[in-house]
Design a protein around this motif. Structure first.
Motif: not given
Length: 255
Positions: A235-241
């Motif tokens: 839902x957002x690129x911050x979830x990628x780590x």
């Protein structure tokens, strides 16, 4: 961090880098509702508004005139294609598309442009790691929008609506704009990543056989993106780590 498994990442702009997908949706609604009200008055048919569902199904991610034609076809409305120089609002595919663009620029001039912080952070990290960066967008406003947020210069390749018209490229869901950006970066799809928020965009990434097509579900549309070609959806690129998380997804997808 060791050597990364990919060497290029190509980003869509609206809804991925900049918060302009919302602006586009509002501009499309303004233009189509005005046209549909006029059409209803002239034909005696009931007015049926342009919805967010219409935007996501028929318009989102597609080149402007293709989006107009696709939506009107869904309503069984047939008008002439016209010419790209048609006055905004003229009753042609091009005239309506040009009116939408005018509405979009009015909103940008009034409200400015916002960037997704997580995307900006990832772009900076990728650039620092020596990864080649491209932007591929259907928008003819791509360069001025990125210039407005001082981000144009970080991309080694830009394939947008202007470049597509010059080169005669097919728009999404065909993969042309992504594969062309990939060539400009001197990479190959198998070693590159596409980052998209539109169904037509993930379809293009899948058709282009990219090493990873990453979907960003900004509209609670995780299932639609996954069903249409996204290898993974966030839902957002911050979830990628960060980059290591992106590298892990790439490796997982290319076992």
């Amino acid at each position: 961090m060791g050597k990364l498994a990919f060497d290029a990442v190509i980003f869509d702009m609206d809804g991925v880098i900049t918060k302009t997908a919302i602006t586009h949706a509002a501009a499309w609604k303004k233009m189509f509702d005005e046209y549909l009200q006029k059409h209803a008055y002239e034909t005696g048919e009931p007015f049926k508004e342009f919805t967010q569902g219409d935007y996501l199904t028929y318009v989102d991610g597609k080149p402007r005139y293709k989006g107009v034609a696709s939506f009107l076809e869904s309503r069984n409305i047939s008008i002439a294609f016209g010419d790209t120089s048609d006055e905004p609002g003229m009753e042609t595919i091009c005239g309506l598309g040009n009116r939408k663009n005018e509405a979009f620029n009015e909103v940008i001039a009034r409200d400015g442009v916002e960037v997704y912080e997580s995307t900006a952070q990832l772009l900076n990290d990728l650039q620092a790691a020596g990864i080649k960066l491209g932007v591929a967008s259907s928008s003819k406003n791509c360069a001025p929008v990125l210039e407005a947020v001082d981000m144009l210069k970080i991309f080694g390749a830009r394939v947008d609506g202007v470049v597509s018209a010059e080169l005669g490229l097919h728009g999404k869901p065909e993969p042309d704009i992504f594969t062309t950006a990939c060539e400009m970066l001197e990479s190959v799809p198998a070693k590159a990543i596409v980052v998209e928020d539109a169904v037509s965009g993930v379809q293009a990434g899948a058709k282009g056989e990219f090493g990873l097509t990453l979907g960003i579900a900004r509209e609670n549309n995780e299932k639609e993106l996954a069903d249409n070609g996204a290898d993974f959806v966030v839902t957002d690129l911050e979830e990628l780590g960060g980059i290591s998380g992106l590298n892990n997804l790439f490796l997982k997808n290319n076992k």
